[in-house]
Design an enzyme around this catalytic site. Structure first.
Site, PDB file in Angstrom:
ATOM      1  N   LYS A 102      -4.269  -1.265   5.859  1.00 14.24           N
ATOM      2  CA  LYS A 102      -3.533  -0.958   6.955  1.00 14.24           C
ATOM      3  C   LYS A 102      -4.254  -1.396   8.240  1.00 14.24           C
ATOM      4  O   LYS A 102      -3.253  -1.720   9.298  1.00 14.24           O
ATOM      5  CB  LYS A 102      -3.128   0.518   7.177  1.00 14.24           C
ATOM      6  CG  LYS A 102      -2.319   0.721   5.750  1.00 14.24           C
ATOM      7  CD  LYS A 102      -1.891   2.430   5.729  1.00 14.24           C
ATOM      8  CE  LYS A 102      -3.167   3.143   5.207  1.00 14.24           C
ATOM      9  NZ  LYS A 102      -2.605   3.892   4.096  1.00 14.24           N
ATOM     10  N   ASP A 106       0.728  -1.036  -0.056  1.00 12.28           N
ATOM     11  CA  ASP A 106       0.026  -0.004  -0.096  1.00 12.28           C
ATOM     12  C   ASP A 106       0.873   1.258   0.080  1.00 12.28           C
ATOM     13  O   ASP A 106       0.722   2.216  -0.727  1.00 12.28           O
ATOM     14  CB  ASP A 106      -0.901  -0.013   1.152  1.00 12.28           C
ATOM     15  CG  ASP A 106      -1.703   1.070   1.386  1.00 12.28           C
ATOM     16  OD1 ASP A 106      -2.399   1.795   0.438  1.00 12.28           O
ATOM     17  OD2 ASP A 106      -1.387   2.085   2.188  1.00 12.28           O
ATOM     18  N   SER A 132      -6.971   0.684   0.492  1.00  2.00           N
ATOM     19  CA  SER A 132      -5.327   1.203   1.156  1.00  2.00           C
ATOM     20  C   SER A 132      -5.916   1.388   2.605  1.00  2.00           C
ATOM     21  O   SER A 132      -5.002   1.031   3.487  1.00  2.00           O
ATOM     22  CB  SER A 132      -5.266   2.552   0.471  1.00  2.00           C
ATOM     23  OG  SER A 132      -4.265   3.435   1.147  1.00  2.00           O
ATOM     24  N   ARG A 181       0.396   6.381  -6.678  1.00  2.00           N
ATOM     25  CA  ARG A 181      -1.195   6.872  -7.009  1.00  2.00           C
ATOM     26  C   ARG A 181      -0.947   8.392  -6.844  1.00  2.00           C
ATOM     27  O   ARG A 181      -1.759   9.167  -7.845  1.00  2.00           O
ATOM     28  CB  ARG A 181      -2.161   6.385  -6.007  1.00  2.00           C
ATOM     29  CG  ARG A 181      -2.477   4.898  -6.419  1.00  2.00           C
ATOM     30  CD  ARG A 181      -3.320   4.398  -5.022  1.00  2.00           C
ATOM     31  NE  ARG A 181      -4.608   5.203  -4.799  1.00  2.00           N
ATOM     32  CZ  ARG A 181      -5.137   5.325  -3.637  1.00  2.00           C
ATOM     33  NH1 ARG A 181      -4.527   4.792  -2.525  1.00  2.00           N
ATOM     34  NH2 ARG A 181      -6.214   6.076  -3.373  1.00  2.00           N
TER      35      ARG A 181
HETATM   36  N1  URA Z   1      -5.775   7.625   3.151  1.00  2.00           N
HETATM   37  C1  URA Z   1      -5.182   6.284   2.974  1.00  2.00           C
HETATM   38  O1  URA Z   1      -4.701   5.444   3.711  1.00  2.00           O
HETATM   39  N2  URA Z   1      -5.219   5.902   1.575  1.00  2.00           N
HETATM   40  C2  URA Z   1      -5.913   6.477   0.475  1.00  2.00           C
HETATM   41  O2  URA Z   1      -5.887   5.999  -0.468  1.00  2.00           O
HETATM   42  C3  URA Z   1      -6.456   7.681   0.987  1.00  2.00           C
HETATM   43  C4  URA Z   1      -6.535   8.136   2.310  1.00  2.00           C
END
Ligand code: URA
Length: 446
Positions: free
Chosen positions: A187, A161, A183, A168
């Site tokens: 986490k 990620d 994403s 991104r």
């Molecule tokens: N926060 C994140 O951790 N990922 C994203 O893609 C957008 C906001």
């Protein structure tokens, strides 16, 4: 499996298999797939979208790209919270001690601020000596002993990620619901969460400015959680104006301390109590079997920790456990202080109709409270205090903002940023709601 075929299939609108997603994500995490192919794949996902099954597979593939924390040896159930990022959002500093004071241990890894959004770690580092970098063994030991720990994310959590998010950012593919949802959830899952409360901000100072879009994102994350057995609740909260009054690191810590001492701004208190109540709900009823009245009871239980001082005591305990100077908690005037303090008066009388959180955030960044690029230094002392919120009446000449600065040129630029941010009305205006909606997996079934 061939990488070009996977890109081609997504480009042509096909649903990728679980194996294809796993192959792609692990290959990218191990540097076997180059950025240019990952960028093409991201754009294909951005344009074609993903089914719910693909989004769940992507989430789990990213979570599995590094370590998945197992907190079972120190926590009966790990309830995590996540905010999608906002202005003046010091919620974790208040909510975690409240929940811990209710007897539910909390172990959270937080992030730093970037751009206009603040980060919990930066706020905590306003306290001298507070250690945000902990080993996993220390992380577990602190929560086992104190029922609370709050530090930075360990480097090997969902590394795919981290890599994909950076890509991104430079390929115009951030704003895609499946990519954002996977994403965030990857986490949380990697950090060992069994249940998750998501605080999805919506408004001028949020990632999402449209309520319907924010609701779709919330629902997708709740569905991902449900698909992988992690009960998830998403609260849609207002971020048109800053949360509370303080924007800037030490100023926000002071405000969080005021809230923990049963004071502070009304909206911050209301917001924190609602999030804490949802965390208690998940911790006590992981199976979703809570009675209707439970939330009101949990809200009262959380409010009692503010009234009886147990939440503040937990915060002190946390600061001491992580090496911070607790004298600054007991006497917040010892926290970093700015040299220049200047108020901006209201240019006219009227009801506040709009107070753009993004303008306030950019003024705080201008003062040095935030960072434009990853790794930029920040000034913990500086920031903005907001004295009037939407719906309140202000008389010409009354202070609207107080700016805390350490540099007069920066102060002038911040003042210019705030010059036109308040929209007035001659007739009464309604205050903004704290929350717009709560999304639970019950909606999935209905
Ligand atoms: N926060 C994140 O951790 N990922 C994203 O893609 C957008 C906001």
């Amino acid at each position: 499996m061939r990488v070009t075929e996977i890109i081609e299939r997504k480009r042509d609108g096909h649903e990728l298999t679980t194996a294809e997603i796993e192959f792609f994500i692990q290959g990218y995490a191990r540097d076997e797939i180059p950025d240019y192919q990952a960028a093409a794949w991201l754009m294909a996902v951005y344009l074609r979208g993903m089914s719910r099954r693909e989004t769940v597979d992507l989430t789990m593939a990213m979570a599995r790209s590094g370590d998945i924390l197992n907190l079972k040896d120190v926590l009966p159930i790990s309830v995590d919270k996540h905010s999608s990022g906002g202005v003046g959002d010091k919620t974790s500093l208040v909510v975690l001690p409240m929940v811990a004071a209710c007897g539910v241990p909390v172990a959270k890894m937080s992030g730093r601020g970037l751009g206009f959004t603040g980060g919990t770690l930066d706020k905590l580092e306003s306290i001298s000596g507070y250690r945000v970098a902990l080993s996993i063994a220390e992380f577990k030991e602190i929560v086992r002993k104190h029922g609370i720990v709050l530090c930075g994310q360990s480097s090997n959590l969902a590394p795919a990620d981290g890599k994909l998010y950076a890509l991104r950012d430079v390929t115009a593919t951030v704003n895609s619901l499946p990519l954002i949802a996977s994403s965030i959830m990857s986490k949380k899952i990697a950090a060992g969460a069994d249940a998750i409360v998501l605080d999805v901000k919506v408004g001028f100072g949020a990632f999402m400015t449209d309520i319907e879009q924010a609701k779709q994102l919330a629902l997708l994350m709740v569905q991902i959680g449900a698909s992988v057995g992690k009960r998830t609740i998403a609260m849609l909260s207002d971020m048109n104006q800053p949360l509370g009054a303080a924007v800037g690191n030490a100023l926000e810590v002071k405000e969080a301390i005021a809230c923990l001492q049963d004071g502070g701004p009304r909206d911050l208190r209301e917001h924190c109590l609602a999030i804490a109540a949802q965390m208690l709900r998940l911790a006590r009823h992981p199976e979703g079997d809570e009675p209707e009245y439970a939330l009101a009871e949990y809200m009262a239980e959380a409010a009692e920790t503010l009234r009886n001082g147990s939440a503040f005591a937990k915060f002190r305990e946390l600061v001491i456990a992580q090496g911070g100077d607790v004298r600054q908690v007991d006497d917040p005037s010892l926290l970093p202080q700015a040299q220049l303090v200047e108020s901006i008066p209201a240019p006219r009388s009227g009801y506040v109709e709009q107070l753009n959180a993004l303008d306030v955030a950019m003024a705080a960044v201008e003062l040095g409270a935030g960072r434009e690029r990853k790794g930029d230094p920040i000034d913990h002392a500086v920031g903005v205090l907001v004295h009037k919120k939407v719906g309140e009446y202000v008389t010409a000449g009354e202070p609207l903002f107080t700016l805390h600065a350490n540099d007069s040129a920066r102060l002038a630029r911040a003042k210019a940023r705030l010059a036109r941010t308040v929209v007035y009305s001659s007739t009464p205006t309604l205050p903004l709601p704290t929350f717009y909606d709560v999304v639970t997996d019950a909606e999935r079934r209905s």
